[in-house]
Enzyme design. Structure first.
Site, short mmCIF file in Angstrom:
data_model
loop_
_atom_site.label_atom_id
_atom_site.label_comp_id
_atom_site.label_asym_id
_atom_site.label_seq_id
_atom_site.Cartn_x
_atom_site.Cartn_y
_atom_site.Cartn_z
N HIS A 1 0.36 -11.91 1.31
CA HIS A 1 -0.63 -11.09 0.62
C HIS A 1 -1.23 -11.81 -0.59
O HIS A 1 -2.43 -11.70 -0.86
CB HIS A 1 0.03 -9.78 0.18
CG HIS A 1 -0.93 -8.65 -0.01
ND1 HIS A 1 -0.54 -7.34 0.04
CD2 HIS A 1 -2.25 -8.62 -0.25
CE1 HIS A 1 -1.58 -6.55 -0.17
NE2 HIS A 1 -2.63 -7.31 -0.36
N PRO B 1 -15.88 -5.26 2.45
CA PRO B 1 -17.21 -5.76 2.81
C PRO B 1 -18.34 -4.84 2.36
O PRO B 1 -19.50 -5.25 2.37
CB PRO B 1 -17.14 -5.85 4.34
CG PRO B 1 -16.16 -4.77 4.72
CD PRO B 1 -15.13 -4.80 3.64
N PHE C 1 -19.38 0.63 -3.27
CA PHE C 1 -20.67 0.43 -3.94
C PHE C 1 -21.80 0.31 -2.94
O PHE C 1 -22.91 0.79 -3.19
CB PHE C 1 -20.59 -0.83 -4.81
CG PHE C 1 -21.85 -1.14 -5.55
CD1 PHE C 1 -22.26 -0.35 -6.60
CD2 PHE C 1 -22.62 -2.24 -5.20
CE1 PHE C 1 -23.44 -0.63 -7.30
CE2 PHE C 1 -23.79 -2.53 -5.88
CZ PHE C 1 -24.20 -1.73 -6.94
N TYR D 1 0.82 -1.20 0.00
CA TYR D 1 0.00 0.00 0.00
C TYR D 1 0.86 1.26 0.00
O TYR D 1 1.54 1.56 0.98
CB TYR D 1 -0.93 0.02 1.21
CG TYR D 1 -1.85 -1.17 1.32
CD1 TYR D 1 -2.14 -1.98 0.23
CD2 TYR D 1 -2.44 -1.51 2.54
CE1 TYR D 1 -2.97 -3.08 0.35
CE2 TYR D 1 -3.28 -2.60 2.67
CZ TYR D 1 -3.54 -3.38 1.57
OH TYR D 1 -4.37 -4.47 1.69
#
Length: 333
Positions: free
Chosen positions: A122, A202, A207, A56
């Protein structure tokens, strides 16, 4: 709903914080002071599980989390990931033991700590047996650099192979109303093995929130540009499904995000959700789900509206799917 859940030797609130979007993947990151404000607000709201990764921001997120939360190190469960990093400006999957050991030392320095509570692989490196990668993670535990190990985006079969080498405390896979892959194997396998299933995205990468993104507003560099669900070919149909879900949530006095999170957490007492956000208000909205009692029939109705049978488009582009070891399910990829 049980508000606290186990993850390896730790007990944490069932809603943690995914820190990725404070440094990575969704266009221009927030200003450092705003990112710090969000992290501290999460701590103040009772969040104790903070999830970052070497990938990240190519290390920037670990540095951010370490700098801001360092003074509160004993109050949190610190999770990071190895096996997928930035090399010369490119994302590289590398699960070789020597790379894992080097990445861990770099992570410890960036995080400003002498031990990482939970360290994930990962991504599975297809050129390296998972037993070798997990063996390196087990070595980090033996060396006192890591307290518990995890895997991310792998199948039930891979989880079992890894668990035979060293107990796997957590499996982090994408799981939400519109991404049901864990139901094809890992949801049951994690329950059987005593492994926490940590659900990332989640709320469906924004969205399943109060204001789903308009495609025209997605900034350059936003990873959703490459996700089929967020394209003109599929997004309108998905928005129609989301409108049904929004009506269901509003009728129960819930936000869409709260209904989505309550659904994920209802899938098992070993399931933990780590939504990410840049908004303090959204953060508090997410954490508030821990105090809600959502009826089972409402959750079932939500699961019928959005599922792998109703969602339009795969979760990843075809070029990305070979990197993902999880079970696939229809359009969900």
């Amino acid at each position: 709903m049980n508000a606290f859940r186990g993850i390896g030797p730790f007990e944490v609130p069932a809603v943690g914080l995914g820190c990725m979007n404070l440094s990575h993947a969704y266009g221009t990151p927030p200003a450092p002071e705003d990112a710090a404000k969000l992290l501290l607000a999460a701590l103040d709201a009772g969040v104790t599980l903070f999830d970052t990764a070497a990938l990240y921001g190519f290390g920037a997120n670990e540095e951010l989390v370490g700098r801001v939360l360092g003074p509160y190190r004993e109050q949190i469960v610190l999770a990071s990931k190895c096996g997928m990093t930035g090399v010369d400006g490119r994302r590289v999957i590398d699960g070789r033991p020597e790379t894992i050991r080097r990445t861990a030392d770099e992570a410890l320095a960036r995080l400003g700590t002498d031990v990482i509570d939970l360290y994930y692989l990962h991504r599975l490196d297809g050129s390296v047996p998972v037993e070798e990668s997990v063996g390196a993670l087990a070595g980090l535990v033996a060396a006192g650099k890591v307290r518990a190990i995890g895997l991310s985006e792998v199948s039930a079969a891979t989880l079992r192979r890894a668990h035979a080498v060293h107990p796997v405390a957590a499996l982090q896979n994408e799981y939400s109303l519109w991404t049901r892959n864990p139901e094809r194997g890992t949801l049951a396998a994690t329950r059987e093995l005593g492994t926490a299933l940590v659900a990332f995205s989640p709320v469906g990468r924004g969205f399943l929130t109060g204001a789903p993104p308009a495609l025209a507003d997605l900034p350059p560099g936003d990873i959703r540009h490459a996700m089929p669900r967020f394209t003109d070919a599929h997004y309108p149909a998905n928005l129609a499904l989301r409108a049904e879900l929004a009506d269901l949530a509003a009728g129960a006095g819930l936000t869409v995000a709260q209904l989505a999170l309550a659904w994920v957490l209802s899938r098992g007492e070993h399931v933990i959700a780590i939504p990410g956000t840049r908004s303090v208000d959204h953060l508090r909205e997410d954490v508030a789900v821990l105090g809600l009692d959502v009826p089972a029939d409402l959750l079932a109705a939500a699961g019928r509206i959005l599922s792998d049978e109703t969602v339009h488009g795969s979760r990843y582009a075809e070029a990305t799917l070979p990197e993902i070891d999880t079970e696939r399910c229809g359009a969900a990829g």
